[in-house]
Enzyme design. Structure first.
Site, PDB file in Angstrom:
ATOM      1  CE1 TYR A  97     126.215  53.858 102.749  1.00  0.00           C
ATOM      2  CE2 TYR A  97     126.592  56.184 102.276  1.00  0.00           C
ATOM      3  CZ  TYR A  97     126.450  54.876 101.839  1.00  0.00           C
ATOM      4  OH  TYR A  97     126.565  54.583 100.501  1.00  0.00           O
TER       5      TYR A  97
ATOM      6  CB  SER B 283     129.320  56.110  99.463  1.00  0.00           C
ATOM      7  OG  SER B 283     128.402  57.178  99.358  1.00  0.00           O
TER       8      SER B 283
END
Length: 248
Positions: free
Chosen positions: A160, A137
C-alpha cells in the site's frame, strides 16, 4: 484554461461506490455536477443510466466501457480515480508476504492506475483539455506509525505504501507529460477515514493529529470541489495532504 460552467460539467468517478466515492458522488450531484460512476459495485445514489458496472482491473473491459461512455456523452470534463483494488490475501504482514501476492497487489494498486491513466490521457489529448484527479494517501508520503497498530488486528501493508508513493509521482509525471495541452493532473492524499476501527487505534491516531483525528469522507468534499473548479486552473502536478496534521 476555461472549463464549462459547473452545471454542465460531466464528471466520471472510477471506484465511486466505495466509502469515499459515495460521499463525493452525493456532494457533487447535490452541487449541480453531472456525475457518472464506474465500479463493479452499484452506487444506489445514482440512476442506472449514470452507473457503469465494470471491474476496472480488467483493463480491456475498462477501455471498452470508457469508450462507450465517451461516445454517449461526448465530453468528460473531470475524471476522479478512487479505485481501490486488492486481492483476497491483501493485508498480509510484511514478514509473511509471498511473491505472487506482491506482484498481484502492486499491479492492482498501481499498475491499473497507470493503465487507466493512459486511456484517460489519450482521450483528453483528443478532447484538447481535461482534469484528472488521483487519490493517494498519507502512507504515500510517510511511514506508518506502527505503534498505532499494537494490540489490534490491523496492519498497514507495505505494498500500500509503495503504491501510494508511486501514485504521487505518477501525478507529477503525467502533469509534465501533458505540458501545454490544457490537461491538469493532481492528487489528493487523505489521512485515515473513520470506519469502525478499534477504540485504542482511534485514540492513538488522534494523539498524532492536531484536532479531529480520523477523518470522515465528507471532510474531502472541499478539496475535491476546489480542484474541479476554475479557482484551481493553474494548479497542476500537486499532491494535497488532508490529514489533520498526522504527517507533521
Amino acid at each position: 484554461m476555461k472549463f464549462k460552467k459547473k452545471k454542465n460539467q460531466n464528471i466520471l468517478i472510477l471506484g465511486g461506490s466505495g466509502r469515499i466515492g459515495t460521499q463525493i458522488v452525493k456532494s457533487l450531484t447535490s452541487n449541480g455536477y453531472n456525475v457518472y460512476v464506474m465500479d463493479k459495485k452499484r452506487n444506489n445514489f445514482l440512476t442506472k443510466n449514470k452507473m457503469i458496472v465494470c471491474d476496472i482491473s480488467k483493463i480491456e473491459l475498462f477501455n471498452r466501457k470508457f469508450d462507450l461512455l465517451a461516445k454517449k456523452i461526448k465530453n468528460i470534463d473531470v475524471i476522479i480515480n478512487l479505485s481501490y483494488l486488492k486481492n483476497k490475501n491483501w493485508g498480509e504482514k510484511f514478514l509473511k508476504l509471498k511473491s505472487n501476492n506482491i506482484k498481484e497487489n502492486l499491479y492492482l494498486q498501481l499498475g491499473t492506475v497507470i493503465l487507466t491513466s493512459q486511456k484517460i490521457i489519450e482521450f483528453y489529448l483528443k478532447q484538447k483539455y481535461g482534469n484528472l484527479i488521483l487519490f493517494s494517501s498519507i502512507q504515500g508520503i510517510s511511514a506508518p506509525k506502527f505503534s498505532h497498530y499494537r494490540n489490534t488486528n490491523m496492519n498497514s501493508p507495505i505494498e500500500y505504501s509503495a503504491a501510494k508513493a508511486g501514485i504521487i509521482n505518477i501525478t507529477k509525471y503525467m502533469a509534465k507529460f501533458c505540458k501545454g495541452k490544457k490537461i491538469r493532473v493532481n492528487c489528493i492524499s487523505p489521512g485515515g477515514i473513520l470506519d469502525k476501527q478499534p477504540k485504542t487505534f482511534i485514540k492513538k491516531y488522534k494523539d498524532s493529529c492536531l484536532s479531529k483525528g480520523l477523518l470522515e469522507s465528507k471532510d474531502l468534499d472541499g478539496i475535491v470541489e476546489f480542484l474541479i473548479s476554475e479557482k484551481s486552473n493553474f494548479i497542476n502536478g500537486q499532491n494535497f495532504i488532508i490529514d489533520d496534521g498526522w504527517s507533521l
